[in-house]
Design a protein around this motif. Structure first.
Motif, PDB file in Angstrom:
ATOM      1  N   GLY A 138      -0.911  -0.779  -6.641  1.00  0.00           N
ATOM      2  CA  GLY A 138      -1.206  -0.829  -6.334  1.00  0.00           C
ATOM      3  C   GLY A 138      -0.862  -2.252  -6.255  1.00  0.00           C
ATOM      4  N   PRO A 148      -4.553   2.954   3.178  1.00  0.00           N
ATOM      5  CA  PRO A 148      -3.184   3.497   2.191  1.00  0.00           C
ATOM      6  C   PRO A 148      -3.782   5.258   2.786  1.00  0.00           C
ATOM      7  CG  PRO A 148      -4.638   1.947   1.075  1.00  0.00           C
ATOM      8  CD  PRO A 148      -5.671   1.977   2.251  1.00  0.00           C
ATOM      9  N   CYS A 174       0.510  -1.080  -0.173  1.00  0.00           N
ATOM     10  CA  CYS A 174       0.109   0.171  -0.153  1.00  0.00           C
ATOM     11  C   CYS A 174       0.660   1.247  -0.004  1.00  0.00           C
ATOM     12  CB  CYS A 174      -0.790   0.004   1.320  1.00  0.00           C
ATOM     13  SG  CYS A 174      -2.119  -0.818   1.278  1.00  0.00           S
TER      14      CYS A 174
END
Lengths: 872, 273
Positions: B110, B130, A760
């Motif tokens: 991603g 995130p 992430c």
């Protein structure tokens, strides 16, 4: 069908094997199963056995008395008045002193009358008597105003059966007599001879007018050849006189010289009716109690000039004093009132009350009131136990400190008491009523002085200004009362554990995080065993290194250590800040090794800087001497508050920064080159540091303005063997345990979570803080708990480095005494099955309970963690 | 093994006709080699990934598909003894350049993993992760992103009532869509999917495939799969890898119907693999 199956099982001829399991395999399997089961059960049984053993050993502490024998009879011809009485250790003989000079001696268990003794006094009658605390002599006041001292004793010896004279009269199963001596059969075909003797000395004139003596107080002290006796007497005219009788025996000639000294007491008010006079064992206090409850206390510490130090009331108005008696040690005074109340008084030092000797009598304890006034008290000579009897003849034996009732007894017919005697060994009580009803109750109370209250609650001991938790198991004098509160010890254990965890937990956890998350696996393979080797150091070695090497070093460098607590994090953070200036391709390739070596070097540099800075630091913050600042003589609270608040304000500043400034700053960083961003980062650091110091100073200023000073609570007078040293040493001992378990917990977080977080776009640190640590939290918690359990139970380090002072004091620079250390230090000196012995077992039980609870919590949390980790 | 950049190997000829996206290429893999210690795992791979399209990497187990995918966002960095040669260019910037911020790179790429790996936290915390690491604390932004991402991942209707429940309580397929939502929440340009359906049942697989079809165009998707039907169903371009080399790269229907290479032919027809 069958045919084919058979063919199939024999694919290769000659390799046919028996497919049944062999008997030996089954037996081996069964045997192993049994052995493992039995072993497991044995372990559980052993632990439970220890628990049961500890409990059984400590239970007698909480028991009250148990009656072991009871003898009741009617005494012939009970006298109307008894002036004095006494009993021997074995409850064999009892004597009664009668006013006509006769001493009746009888067999205590049956009432069998022995030959009486006579005290001749030229026709004068005995009007008063008093016994000394050791009960070896008796002062007798006569109707002609003289006093004589009588030595009384129970002579004892043991003879074999063959030496037993003939013609003895049988008293009961064990005892025979020749009229003067009782022969008691004891084990091993032997006989114990017990005989009462009394010899009277020359008269001492006391009343100047020759009036009968009505009240008497007496103490004797000194060795046999240089005895000093103090006598206080009151004659019928109300004249109070005090004499000191000194006897000197010339060792060459054997001639006895007696000196009598008259001491003038300051006068008392005229209109009082004196009920009791009591002289303390050391002849430093004289108490004169009046019927109406007024009490006059003379301070006799300066014998030449006695002072009437205090006049006080020990009873509420309207009450009559019924009894007033010293307990062992002549500190505690029991006072009974006509309403059946019984209270305990002693003097404490209290300069504010304005008494002449800065002492004051206080009521320390109230006993459960009796239904009728207490008129007789018999205090024990070996402890604080006493027997009391009311006018109705109800008897209670109790302990003055624990307030434990050991025995209660009701007479068959209510009748006022004539005599009440507590046996010298506190194992029997003799009671004679005016109607001649006599009873001897034998009982056993192995530990009258312990109760839940004396062990776990505040107790007001004599001489203390307030109720306290006190541990003082042995003292110098015979009249010393052991003070066995476990609270200071529990506090000591917890304090040592807490301070050592304060030191160990951050280091161990950060090290675990470092090796599990940041360091190259190769370095981890070196670092982890090294950390675990720390655990192999015997704690006794750690203990003596801490006590003999570390403690003096810490004492000399205490300011430097304080400074290093601030400088280490600051310099480490600064170092990591400048790390950014090293080009990325260098750090990325060789980061691991360089970083470790760099950090090590930085630590050494830091140590040097700290030593250089210490004098200036001490001068700037603590007027040049930290230790004298600690005593509170110099400086004010502000500097230390400032230092201790630095971490807090750093946290506040950091939170403020990450909440409001960080995002904005990041976008600015993003727009600049890496170098420019690094420079800006340094600027940010300087700004944040200044902010932190400012916030800390502000908070410290406000707190000190409102009188907040950590001296006296968290810090205080410096003692060489203190909790800080213990914290270092014990921290060193628990770091490996916490580290290993925490590292394992962190490591067991599955890698796919780390991958998810890194994928992430999270940094290593964010991954650790947001993902790994929460997932491993229960494992980390159980690591800390297991460390706590180890620290609480740790013995040798606290024995050696803690100073063993049983204080309840948060001061990190003061010593402590832990439960485990107390057991180790005192058990060798404790008499088997004695009170201290059992209290130490109770300490063991408390320790067991503490570590058991801590470890159970840790284990439960760990199991939960394992279950959760399996789900991830 | 390193070769001069720009030299083309014989393999290049087999991958000249990928389907072109509307906006050109986003990722250029140029002569990329990779070693685990002394063992070489990838050999001189060169392909261009088209922006906005779905590119599938197929091949038998151990052929280096996942290694190549993980090189794209440098997830392989931490592996001991790993080194590379050649270039991977994202928007004409070599991602192995020394001044490239790996963290920023991963935020642009991603990743969805083989095994669903939601964090052991609530569903909404998972999706907003995130943003949280970017220091965004604004509740409104967070909840908006959570809703949008979950809707994009076709999970919103199933979980909107239990956003505060632990994500581990979801089924495997839901968990994988949650991971996709989490990847989307970071607003990446490229979505890397490493066999996203291999741990899922056929129903969940269908949903993920539908989702990939919906995400086409918004993100450039690179998907590793050894399920050839899946590659055929979802991808626009397909690269066939064998023993660390890209054997053939081109339009998916071309690869599956008229492969140039015999190895590709054998693989897609099920003779080996």
């Amino acid at each position: 069908m069958q045919q084919t199956t058979t063919e199939k099982t024999v694919p290769i001829p000659g390799l046919r094997r028996d497919k049944t399991v062999k008997k030996s395999v089954i037996w081996a399997d069964r045997l192993a199963d049994r052995i493992i089961t039995i072993g497991g059960i044995l372990v559980i049984v052993a632990v439970l056995g220890i628990l049961v053993f500890l409990t059984v050993e400590t239970l007698p502490l909480f028991r009250s008395g148990q009656t072991t024998g009871q003898f009741r009879y009617q005494l012939h011809d009970p006298p109307p008045v008894i002036l004095g009485a006494g009993m021997d250790e074995y409850h064999t003989l009892t004597y009664m002193l009668l006013p006509d000079g006769r001493i009746r001696v009888f067999h205590t268990r049956t009432g069998y009358e022995m030959n009486p003794l006579h005290i001749s006094a030229d026709g004068a009658a005995i009007t008063a008597s008093a016994d000394s605390m050791d009960q070896e002599s008796l002062a007798l006041g006569f109707s002609d105003g003289t006093i004589r001292i009588a030595a009384t004793s129970f002579d004892m010896s043991v003879i074999p059966e063959s030496d037993l004279p003939s013609g003895l009269t049988k008293i009961d199963d064990v005892d025979q007599t020749d009229g003067d001596t009782v022969f008691s059969r004891i084990t091993g075909d032997q006989y114990r001879l017990i005989r009462f003797r009394a010899t009277v000395e020359e008269p001492i004139p006391s009343s100047p007018t020759g009036q009968p003596i009505t009240n008497l107080a007496f103490q004797s002290s000194g060795e046999a050849e240089r005895q000093t006796r103090a006598l206080v007497s009151l004659d019928k005219s109300g004249y109070l006189s005090m004499n000191r009788v000194q006897e000197k025996v010339n060792l060459m000639t054997g001639i006895k010289k007696t000196e009598i000294e008259d001491i003038r007491l300051p006068p008392l008010p005229k209109d009082i009716r004196i009920s009791v006079i009591r002289l303390s064992e050391l002849v430093d206090t004289l108490l004169v109690a009046c019927e109406d409850g007024r009490l006059f206390r003379y301070n006799l510490q300066n014998t030449a000039t006695p002072v009437l130090a205090e006049t006080t009331r020990v009873l509420p108005a309207g009450q009559t004093l019924t009894v007033c008696e010293y307990l062992l040690g002549s500190q505690s005074l029991l006072v009974g009132g006509s309403d059946g109340s019984l209270n305990l008084f002693f003097t404490i030092i209290e300069p504010q009350m304005g008494t002449a000797d800065k002492r004051v009598m206080v009521k320390a304890r109230e006993f459960t009131p009796m239904t009728a006034p207490v008129v007789r008290i018999s205090a024990a000579t070996r402890g604080k136990t006493f027997a009391q009897s009311t006018t109705a003849g109800s008897i209670r034996v109790a302990h003055a400190t624990s307030q434990k009732t050991l025995l209660t007894m009701e007479p068959q017919t209510p009748s006022p008491p004539l005599a009440l005697l507590l046996a010298p060994r506190m194992d029997g009580v003799f009671y004679l009523s005016q109607s001649g009803e006599a009873s001897l109750v034998q009982f056993s109370t192995p530990h009258p002085e312990t109760s839940f209250q004396t062990l776990f609650q505040r107790v007001w001991y004599e001489g203390y200004t307030e109720p306290t938790f006190t541990w003082q198991s042995s003292g110098a004098s015979d009249s010393f009362e052991p003070k066995l509160s476990l609270i200071p010890l529990i506090f000591g254990s917890v304090k040592a554990a807490m301070y050592s965890l304060l030191f160990a937990v951050p280091i161990a956890l950060l090290a675990a995080i470092y090796t599990s998350e940041f360091v190259h696996p190769k370095i981890r393979d070196i670092l982890k065993p090294i950390m675990e080797i720390m655990a192999s150091l015997p704690s006794v070695v750690l203990g003596f290194v801490a006590a003999l090497v570390l403690a003096p070093v810490v004492e000399n460098w205490i300011a430097a250590i304080l400074l290093s607590f601030i400088l280490i994090p600051v310099i480490m953070l600064t170092g990591s800040l400048f790390w950014q200036f090293i080009p990325l391709h260098l750090t990325a390739r060789h980061g691991g090794i360089f970083r470790v070596i760099g950090a090590m070097l930085l630590l050494f540099v830091m140590a040097g800087i700290t030593i250089l800075l210490t004098p200036g630091f001490e001068a700037f913050f603590f007027q040049g001497d930290f230790k004298s600042w600690l005593t509170g003589n110099t400086g004010d609270a502000l500097p230390f508050l400032f230092l201790i608040l630095l971490p807090v304000s750093a946290l506040i500043t950091g939170l403020f920064y990450s909440r409001f400034v960080n995002t904005w700053l990041m976008t600015i960083y993003g727009r600049n080159s890496l170098l420019a961003a690094s420079v800006m980062d340094v600027g940010k650091w300087v700004f944040l540091s200044v902010m932190t110091m400012g916030v800390s100073f502000l908070m410290a200023r406000i707190m000190s303005r409102y009188g907040f000073d950590l001296r006296g609570s968290l810090v205080g007078t410096y003692v060489q063997r203190n909790t800080l040293v213990v914290g270092f040493a014990m921290g060193f001992a628990v770091i490996p345990i916490i580290y290993t378990i925490a590292e394992d917990a962190l490591n067991s977080v599955p890698n796919h979570l780390r991958a998810a977080s890194l994928g992430c776009g999270a940094t290593q640190w964010q991954t650790t803080i947001y993902v790994v640590l929460p997932a491993a939290l229960s494992g980390v918690f159980s690591a800390v708990m297991i460390g706590l359990g180890r620290a609480v139970g740790e013995t040798m380090i606290v024995v050696m480095a803690a100073g063993n002072t049983p204080l309840i004091d948060l001061n990190i620079f003061n010593g402590l005494r832990a439960l485990s250390a107390t057991i180790a230090v005192e058990l060798p000196e404790a008499v088997k099955d004695g009170t201290l012995y059992r209290v130490l077992f109770l300490s063991g039980l408390v320790l067991f309970a503490m570590t058991f609870v801590i470890n159970t919590v840790a284990e439960v949390v760990r199991l939960r963690f394992r279950k959760r980790a399996a789900q991830l | 093994m390193t070769e001069q950049p720009g030299t083309r190997t014989s393999m290049d000829r087999k991958m000249v006709h990928p389907q072109h996206g509307a906006e050109g290429t986003i990722l250029d893999i140029d002569n990329f080699c990779l070693w685990y210690g002394l063992k070489q795992a990838l050999f001189n791979n060169t392909i261009s990934v088209e922006k906005g399209l779905v590119t599938a990497l197929i091949g038998p187990s151990g052929c280096g598909k996942s290694t190549l995918l993980r090189s794209l966002n440098r997830m392989n960095d931490l592996i001991e003894g790993l080194h590379t040669s050649g270039e991977i260019r994202l928007d004409n910037q070599n991602i192995f350049d020394s001044h490239v911020d790996v963290i920023a790179l991963r935020k642009r790429m991603g990743m969805v993993f083989q095994k669903p790996n939601p964090f052991p936290m609530t569903i909404s915390d998972n999706v907003s992760y995130p943003l949280k690491i970017d220091g965004i604390r604004d509740r409104r932004i967070l909840s908006e992103t959570v809703e949008k991402s979950l809707q994009s991942a076709a999970l919103w209707d199933e979980v909107k009532d239990r956003l505060k429940d632990n994500a581990l309580g979801l089924s495997g397929g839901q968990q994988q869509r949650l991971c996709i939502a989490r990847a989307i929440a970071a607003d990446p340009e490229v979505l890397l999917m490493d066999e996203p359906c291999s741990a899922l049942d056929p129903m969940a697989t269908t949903k993920i495939e539908d989702l990939i079809n919906e995400l086409r165009g918004r993100y450039s998707i690179i998907i590793v799969t050894h399920n050839m039907q899946q590659a055929a169903r979802v991808s626009d371009n397909t690269a066939f890898m064998y023993l660390g080399k890209i054997i053939e790269y081109g339009k998916t229907d071309t690869i599956f119907t008229k492969p140039r290479s015999q190895q590709t032919q054998d693989y897609v027809t099920g003779r080996f693999g």
